[in-house]
Design an enzyme around this catalytic site. Structure first.
Site, PDB file in Angstrom:
ATOM      1  N   GLU A  47      65.196  20.108  -7.109  1.00  0.00           N
ATOM      2  CA  GLU A  47      63.491  21.436  -6.155  1.00  0.00           C
ATOM      3  C   GLU A  47      65.465  22.331  -5.590  1.00  0.00           C
ATOM      4  OE1 GLU A  47      60.757  21.670  -5.256  1.00  0.00           O
ATOM      5  OE2 GLU A  47      60.926  19.564  -4.802  1.00  0.00           O
ATOM      6  N   ASP A  50      64.462  26.598  -9.403  1.00  0.00           N
ATOM      7  CA  ASP A  50      63.446  26.688  -9.950  1.00  0.00           C
ATOM      8  C   ASP A  50      63.261  28.837 -10.390  1.00  0.00           C
ATOM      9  OD1 ASP A  50      62.622  27.573  -7.560  1.00  0.00           O
ATOM     10  OD2 ASP A  50      60.374  27.220  -7.902  1.00  0.00           O
ATOM     11  N   GLY A 139      53.111  21.119   0.844  1.00  0.00           N
ATOM     12  CA  GLY A 139      54.492  21.455  -0.006  1.00  0.00           C
ATOM     13  C   GLY A 139      53.667  20.645  -1.244  1.00  0.00           C
ATOM     14  N   SER A 141      51.088  22.535  -2.771  1.00  0.00           N
ATOM     15  CA  SER A 141      50.783  24.118  -3.238  1.00  0.00           C
ATOM     16  C   SER A 141      49.133  23.874  -3.312  1.00  0.00           C
ATOM     17  CB  SER A 141      51.682  23.668  -5.173  1.00  0.00           C
ATOM     18  OG  SER A 141      52.029  25.174  -5.589  1.00  0.00           O
ATOM     19  N   GLU A 175      51.081  36.087  -6.858  1.00  0.00           N
ATOM     20  CA  GLU A 175      51.810  35.332  -5.075  1.00  0.00           C
ATOM     21  C   GLU A 175      53.121  35.549  -4.838  1.00  0.00           C
ATOM     22  OE1 GLU A 175      51.683  30.644  -4.523  1.00  0.00           O
ATOM     23  OE2 GLU A 175      53.250  30.535  -2.953  1.00  0.00           O
ATOM     24  N   ASP A 187      55.532  25.773  -9.439  1.00  0.00           N
ATOM     25  CA  ASP A 187      54.251  25.428  -8.876  1.00  0.00           C
ATOM     26  C   ASP A 187      53.040  25.537 -10.177  1.00  0.00           C
ATOM     27  OD1 ASP A 187      55.693  25.076  -6.758  1.00  0.00           O
ATOM     28  OD2 ASP A 187      54.407  26.129  -5.367  1.00  0.00           O
ATOM     29  N   TYR A 239      62.815  30.087   3.487  1.00  0.00           N
ATOM     30  CA  TYR A 239      63.200  29.965   1.778  1.00  0.00           C
ATOM     31  C   TYR A 239      64.273  30.973   1.278  1.00  0.00           C
ATOM     32  CZ  TYR A 239      61.136  29.715  -2.972  1.00  0.00           C
ATOM     33  OH  TYR A 239      61.131  29.195  -4.296  1.00  0.00           O
TER      34      TYR A 239
HETATM   35  P1  ADP Z   1      50.937  25.298  -0.178  1.00  0.00           P
HETATM   36  O1  ADP Z   1      50.706  25.315  -1.697  1.00  0.00           O
HETATM   37  O2  ADP Z   1      52.055  24.476   0.104  1.00  0.00           O
HETATM   38  O3  ADP Z   1      49.993  23.930  -0.214  1.00  0.00           O
HETATM   39  P2  ADP Z   1      51.625  27.377   0.747  1.00  0.00           P
HETATM   40  O4  ADP Z   1      52.145  27.876   1.693  1.00  0.00           O
HETATM   41  O5  ADP Z   1      52.099  28.012  -0.431  1.00  0.00           O
HETATM   42  O6  ADP Z   1      51.571  25.948   1.035  1.00  0.00           O
HETATM   43  O7  ADP Z   1      50.048  27.425   0.921  1.00  0.00           O
HETATM   44  C1  ADP Z   1      49.251  27.493   1.810  1.00  0.00           C
HETATM   45  C2  ADP Z   1      48.007  28.552   1.871  1.00  0.00           C
HETATM   46  O8  ADP Z   1      47.305  28.964  -0.008  1.00  0.00           O
HETATM   47  C3  ADP Z   1      46.996  28.913   2.587  1.00  0.00           C
HETATM   48  O9  ADP Z   1      47.330  28.969   4.104  1.00  0.00           O
HETATM   49  C4  ADP Z   1      45.794  29.786   2.468  1.00  0.00           C
HETATM   50  O10 ADP Z   1      46.432  31.024   2.124  1.00  0.00           O
HETATM   51  C5  ADP Z   1      45.417  28.687   0.733  1.00  0.00           C
HETATM   52  N1  ADP Z   1      44.653  28.444   0.397  1.00  0.00           N
HETATM   53  C6  ADP Z   1      45.569  27.338  -0.450  1.00  0.00           C
HETATM   54  N2  ADP Z   1      43.746  26.941  -0.283  1.00  0.00           N
HETATM   55  C7  ADP Z   1      43.210  27.309  -0.120  1.00  0.00           C
HETATM   56  C8  ADP Z   1      41.820  27.099  -0.182  1.00  0.00           C
HETATM   57  N3  ADP Z   1      40.925  25.824  -0.307  1.00  0.00           N
HETATM   58  N4  ADP Z   1      41.431  27.989   0.533  1.00  0.00           N
HETATM   59  C9  ADP Z   1      41.844  29.538   1.677  1.00  0.00           C
HETATM   60  N5  ADP Z   1      42.927  29.438   1.327  1.00  0.00           N
HETATM   61  C10 ADP Z   1      43.501  28.326   0.200  1.00  0.00           C
HETATM   62 MG    MG Z   2      52.516  27.451  -2.142  1.00  0.00          MG
END
Ligand code: ADP
Ligand code: MG
Length: 402
Positions: A47, A50, A139, A141, A175, A187, A239
């Protein structure tokens, strides 16, 4: 005592594919050309390494993001999500970093990042409907699952001729450069390249991967995921601060990245870093990369069952290093990990970027429910909200479902 802990299962894949296609048809008024999907992931170990060219060992989980999509005769790009009322509509040629707000950037960013593969057709429109079943911001992804499912759809719809690694790189670029959330590539690599029944040894120096046998179920073991539901934000400053600290350490040590430091010379190397905080950050990255080597060596030598005590000890050491040296845990993560260990887990650690999010615990399959209950009880005692539980079953990476 808290209420009964429930270990949640991912929805049936075939049914979700059908439902996503139906939702596309309702949203856009015609049938999609296909349905694609990509999984979320847990990182078993390795962790916050990367972005220092380190090694990590992720696996895909059963929870996936599904994308129904179609090529259109116009230059319009339209994107919708079952999880949001926000709708995106814009011209393909206008896509540029900072031009798209909110979650649609995770989808349009991939189209933007793939444009070198789109020969003379950057004006090509697409309609995309996504339904994500990876819990958002846990978390696990969800962001990579959205990107990688979109990349898979675009590859098919636009006949781009990209390799899986091209798509990994495009999703990382989407991203980092389009959404503006710092990501090291773990991820996206896991979401695209994961193999069923395997963990993936990932070398972040060149994104090369080696599948590693990770048959927990066959050996009476399980990996319990606890989504602490504590606030988590990657785009945030913490981060970026950690990345900067580790870059500073590499600079002081005169290497490109901390991957270049031989762990055998750890003490000597750390002795050359005056700043106490930067020294601890470096110690985490260097020792964590070595823990991944040790973990992989144990899996090379024998089954998970044979190495379970040592594997568990490495998971514990990883968490402790992330808590004490890298300082990316929060109370909810530490409570979940401590409760799992006390309830007899072989090992437990936070997974993902930290500052909230999820933990994993390597447990006897028949004790997963008891460990989950112990964590839920600890959360209730500490006044933390209710966590969510899943089992991490190693699934395949992104692909076409229909
Ligand atoms: P993680 O990747 O750990 O879930 P992140 O903050 O990197 O957390 O990503 C979350 C973001 O990705 C959400 O705030 C949204 O903007 C986008 N996202 C993820 N899944 C969806 C979904 N099903 N519909 C719309 N946006 C999404
Ligand atoms: Mg993410």
């Amino acid at each position: 005592m808290s209420s009964d802990a429930v270990i949640l299962e991912a929805p049936d894949r075939g049914e979700t594919v059908d439902a996503t296609a139906r939702a596309f048809a309702e949203a856009f008024g015609y049938e999609p050309d296909g349905v694609w999907s990509a999984p979320g992931r847990v990182n078993i170990i390795g962790e916050h390494v990367d972005y220092q060219d380190g090694l990590c060992l992720p696996m895909a989980i059963s929870h996936r993001c599904f994308v129904a999509a179609a090529r259109t005769p116009t230059d319009l790009v339209r994107v919708r999500s079952a999880q949001s009322d926000v709708v995106f509509e814009g011209q393909a040629g206008d896509l540029a970093p900072d031009a798209v707000e909110g979650w649609p950037a995770y989808v349009t960013g991939v189209l933007w990042a793939l444009r070198p593969f789109i020969s003379g057709a950057v004006q090509q429109g697409v309609d995309i409907y996504l339904d994500g079943h990876v819990p958002l911001g846990s978390g696990l992804s969800s962001s990579a699952s959205v990107e990688c499912a979109s990349a898979e759809a675009l590859e098919s719809l636009l006949s781009l001729g990209t390799t899986p690694l091209d798509r990994v790189r495009a999703c990382i670029a989407a991203e980092n450069d389009f959404v503006g959330a710092s990501t090291g590539g773990l991820d996206q690599s896991a979401s695209v390249l994961a193999r069923e029944g395997r963990a993936l040894l990932l070398d972040c120096r060149d994104f090369s991967t080696t599948p590693v046998a990770w048959d927990l179920a066959g050996q009476g073991l399980a990996l319990l995921i606890t989504d602490t539901r504590a606030e988590h934000s990657h785009a945030g400053g913490e981060y970026a601060d950690r990345r900067r600290d580790s870059e500073r350490a590499a600079e002081i040590l005169g290497v490109g990245t901390l991957r270049d430091i031989d762990p055998a010379g750890l003490d000597e190397a750390l002795g050359r870093i005056d700043d106490e905080v930067v020294r601890r950050r470096a110690r985490h990255v260097i020792t964590e990369i070595q823990r991944v080597r040790d973990f992989d060596a144990l899996l090379e030598r024998g089954s998970v069952r044979e190495g379970v005590a040592q594997l568990g000890a490495l998971l514990n050491a990883s968490h402790d290093s992330l808590r004490d040296d890298y300082e990316v845990t929060v109370p909810a993560l530490d409570v979940a990990v401590d409760a799992a260990r006390a309830a007899g887990a072989h090992g437990s650690r936070m997974t993902g970027g930290g500052f909230g999010g999820s933990t994993i615990a390597l447990v006897e399959a028949d004790s997963a429910q008891d460990v989950a209950q112990a964590i839920a009880d600890a959360f209730a005692r500490e006044g933390l909200g209710s966590p969510a539980f899943f089992l991490a079953l190693p699934e395949d990476g992104s692909g076409q479902d229909r």
